[in-house]
Design a protein around this motif. Structure first.
Motif, PDB file in Angstrom:
ATOM      1  N   CYS A 149       7.837 -60.123 -83.565  1.00  0.00           N
ATOM      2  CA  CYS A 149       9.093 -60.424 -84.257  1.00  0.00           C
ATOM      3  C   CYS A 149      10.221 -60.671 -83.259  1.00  0.00           C
ATOM      4  O   CYS A 149      11.024 -61.592 -83.432  1.00  0.00           O
ATOM      5  N   TRP A 150      10.288 -59.859 -82.222  1.00  0.00           N
ATOM      6  CA  TRP A 150      11.320 -60.036 -81.198  1.00  0.00           C
ATOM      7  C   TRP A 150      11.180 -61.395 -80.513  1.00  0.00           C
ATOM      8  O   TRP A 150      12.178 -62.078 -80.233  1.00  0.00           O
ATOM      9  N   LEU A 151       9.952 -61.797 -80.261  1.00  0.00           N
ATOM     10  CA  LEU A 151       9.714 -63.096 -79.633  1.00  0.00           C
ATOM     11  C   LEU A 151      10.103 -64.237 -80.566  1.00  0.00           C
ATOM     12  O   LEU A 151      10.710 -65.227 -80.144  1.00  0.00           O
ATOM     13  N   ALA A 154      13.886 -65.133 -80.926  1.00  0.00           N
ATOM     14  CA  ALA A 154      14.459 -65.969 -79.869  1.00  0.00           C
ATOM     15  C   ALA A 154      13.852 -67.362 -79.837  1.00  0.00           C
ATOM     16  O   ALA A 154      14.501 -68.312 -79.396  1.00  0.00           O
ATOM     17  N   HIS A 155      12.607 -67.492 -80.281  1.00  0.00           N
ATOM     18  CA  HIS A 155      11.909 -68.785 -80.238  1.00  0.00           C
ATOM     19  C   HIS A 155      11.316 -69.042 -81.627  1.00  0.00           C
ATOM     20  O   HIS A 155      10.132 -68.796 -81.873  1.00  0.00           O
ATOM     21  N   GLY A 156      12.159 -69.517 -82.522  1.00  0.00           N
ATOM     22  CA  GLY A 156      11.736 -69.692 -83.911  1.00  0.00           C
ATOM     23  C   GLY A 156      10.651 -70.720 -84.107  1.00  0.00           C
ATOM     24  O   GLY A 156       9.929 -70.679 -85.108  1.00  0.00           O
ATOM     25  N   HIS A 157      10.502 -71.658 -83.156  1.00  0.00           N
ATOM     26  CA  HIS A 157       9.483 -72.694 -83.331  1.00  0.00           C
ATOM     27  C   HIS A 157       8.069 -72.128 -83.254  1.00  0.00           C
ATOM     28  O   HIS A 157       7.108 -72.803 -83.636  1.00  0.00           O
ATOM     29  N   CYS A 183       3.572 -56.952 -92.390  1.00  0.00           N
ATOM     30  CA  CYS A 183       3.675 -58.413 -92.468  1.00  0.00           C
ATOM     31  C   CYS A 183       4.927 -58.846 -93.227  1.00  0.00           C
ATOM     32  O   CYS A 183       5.652 -59.754 -92.801  1.00  0.00           O
ATOM     33  N   VAL A 184       5.190 -58.202 -94.360  1.00  0.00           N
ATOM     34  CA  VAL A 184       6.378 -58.566 -95.144  1.00  0.00           C
ATOM     35  C   VAL A 184       7.648 -58.218 -94.376  1.00  0.00           C
ATOM     36  O   VAL A 184       8.619 -58.996 -94.355  1.00  0.00           O
ATOM     37  N   SER A 185       7.666 -57.061 -93.728  1.00  0.00           N
ATOM     38  CA  SER A 185       8.847 -56.666 -92.953  1.00  0.00           C
ATOM     39  C   SER A 185       9.092 -57.614 -91.787  1.00  0.00           C
ATOM     40  O   SER A 185      10.243 -57.862 -91.407  1.00  0.00           O
ATOM     41  N   LEU A 186       8.006 -58.146 -91.214  1.00  0.00           N
ATOM     42  CA  LEU A 186       8.151 -59.095 -90.110  1.00  0.00           C
ATOM     43  C   LEU A 186       8.984 -60.297 -90.528  1.00  0.00           C
ATOM     44  O   LEU A 186       9.960 -60.670 -89.855  1.00  0.00           O
ATOM     45  N   TRP A 187       8.633 -60.898 -91.663  1.00  0.00           N
ATOM     46  CA  TRP A 187       9.355 -62.101 -92.097  1.00  0.00           C
ATOM     47  C   TRP A 187      10.746 -61.755 -92.616  1.00  0.00           C
ATOM     48  O   TRP A 187      11.674 -62.562 -92.466  1.00  0.00           O
ATOM     49  N   HIS A 188      10.900 -60.568 -93.191  1.00  0.00           N
ATOM     50  CA  HIS A 188      12.233 -60.172 -93.636  1.00  0.00           C
ATOM     51  C   HIS A 188      13.180 -60.034 -92.444  1.00  0.00           C
ATOM     52  O   HIS A 188      14.311 -60.549 -92.460  1.00  0.00           O
ATOM     53  N   LEU A 190      12.815 -61.380 -89.500  1.00  0.00           N
ATOM     54  CA  LEU A 190      12.960 -62.666 -88.822  1.00  0.00           C
ATOM     55  C   LEU A 190      13.930 -63.580 -89.567  1.00  0.00           C
ATOM     56  O   LEU A 190      14.802 -64.212 -88.958  1.00  0.00           O
ATOM     57  N   LEU A 191      13.803 -63.642 -90.887  1.00  0.00           N
ATOM     58  CA  LEU A 191      14.704 -64.493 -91.667  1.00  0.00           C
ATOM     59  C   LEU A 191      16.122 -63.936 -91.682  1.00  0.00           C
ATOM     60  O   LEU A 191      17.088 -64.692 -91.788  1.00  0.00           O
TER      61      LEU A 191
END
Length: 420
Positions: A149-151, A154-157, A183-188, A190-191
């Protein structure tokens, strides 16, 4: 000891081939932690320059390519060492003060780091889900996914690569509630950190995220999963109108299921906001039928389960296809090897025959010379005369045969023309 000398010692340690990799990794981790702890309290510019030094000297490439792929059951510290190395690797890929080689960093290093982190997370998940799984493996799994998630922040692509990764697909296939929460927390997260990510994702990758979020939300009563799922859907719906349309058309009746199942769980405000957004889009003019809430929830569950089943079936069919391709490739390679070997044997046989013939001819001439040496001069002259006479007779015989065949051919042609 100065940082420059420590950096040089770290490079020498990575380049060393005399140390076993299982013994080298803990030493590299210790040196990295020491240097980063010293630099972190100093100027950020120096920290970025040090990260660039790690990249330019191949240390980050070694950590992503070789170090994280080891069997950490044989490494000192076990998978705790792997988790710490993953966190440092992810941190060192963010805020790098790049010079001119940006393409190598973005096109080669970052995808390699992402794949290595996901591979490590997949291994940790499998160990945690095993029959005798160790409890700390889930903690390591969460930390590694936090590094991912941290990566990605910084690099959304790299989000598209994550969604297309086989390692992440195995996580989606897991029915374990704790894996779904991660998995759900990751995208939350990140978004929340990157509001422009939804616009950069295509319809396919975004659909994968939405399918997993809705499926996890429909198959659990855990408020942590439900809250993260609803907040993720709310973020997606707010950031882009087309994403909201995708949610509405892909999960018909979602608002009814959300209102029924997730009210009174501590995040009613987010539930109301999401339902309001889902009702905001105008319905078709002939849409007058109201579905019962049970039917709506059943439809959402069926849709999510069906898409999950399709994903599982696709994943299960991949090994068969791979085995078939591997078998065909091995058979073709075996035929080529056999053909090349047969040609090599034939060529070797021809060479052996030529060598044997030359050797036999040489031995025959040597025997003749030895016999001639045993004869007296008069007998030698007599023998040579006899050889010459036999040669003359042979030449004459060949010439007469050739002449008679030519005359016969001429007479036959003349006779044929006369009859015609």
């Amino acid at each position: 000891m100065s940082l420059a000398r420590k950096d040089a010692g770290l490079r020498a340690l990575v380049a060393s081939t005399n140390i076993n990799p299982e013994q080298k990794v803990p030493q590299i981790l210790s040196k990295l932690q020491d240097i980063l702890n010293r630099i972190s309290v100093q100027d950020d510019r120096e920290l970025g320059a040090f990260k660039n030094s790690l990249f330019s000297h191949g240390i980050l490439q070694y950590c992503a390519g070789d170090a994280l792929k080891l069997n950490y059951a044989k490494v000192e510290g076990g998978y705790a060492t792997a988790t710490q190395l993953a966190e440092i690797l992810s941190s060192c890929c963010v805020g790098v003060d790049l010079g001119g080689d940006t393409e190598a960093f973005h096109r080669r290093l970052l995808p390699s780091v992402t794949d290595s982190l996901l591979s490590l997370a997949s291994r940790l998940m499998n160990r945690a889900l095993a029959g005798n799984g160790q409890p700390e493996m889930f903690r390591f799994f969460r930390k590694v996914m936090g590094s991912v998630c941290w990566l990605l922040k910084a690099h959304g692509h790299l989000a598209t690569q994550v969604l297309q990764s086989d390692h992440y697909e195995r996580m989606l296939m897991s029915e374990e509630e704790r894996v779904g929460t991660v998995c759900v927390s990751l995208w939350h997260q990140l978004l929340t950190a990157n509001s422009e990510l939804v616009a950069g994702l295509g319809k396919g990758p975004l659909s994968v995220i939405l399918d997993d979020v809705v499926y996890r939300m429909a198959h659990t009563s855990n408020p942590a999963v439900g809250g993260a799922a609803i907040r993720t859907l709310l973020l997606v719906a707010r950031q882009q109108e087309s994403a909201l349309q995708l949610i509405i058309h892909r999960f018909k009746g979602l608002e009814g299921m959300i209102g029924r199942e997730w009210r009174g769980r501590g995040f009613d405000e987010e539930v109301d906001q999401l339902i309001k957004l889902l009702h905001k889009v105008p319905k078709p003019a002939d849409h007058t039928e109201t579905w019962p809430e049970e039917c709506v929830r059943a439809a959402c569950v069926i849709q999510a389960a069906w898409r999950s089943y399709q994903t599982r079936r696709r994943v299960k069919s991949l090994p068969r296809a791979v085995r078939s391709l591997q078998r065909s490739f091995r058979e073709r390679r075996q035929r080529r090897v056999q053909q090349a070997q047969a040609e090599c044997w034939e060529e070797e046989l021809r060479l052996q025959l030529c060598v044997r013939r030359q050797r036999a001819r040489r031995e025959f001439h040597q025997k003749q010379l030895q016999l001639l040496q045993l004869l007296s001069p008069g007998q030698v002259q007599q023998y040579l005369g006899e050889v010459e006479r036999q040669a003359v007779i042979r030449i004459q015989r060949v010439w007469r045969g050739h002449r008679e065949r030519r005359h016969f051919q001429q007479r036959r042609n003349t006779h044929t023309q006369h009859r015609a």
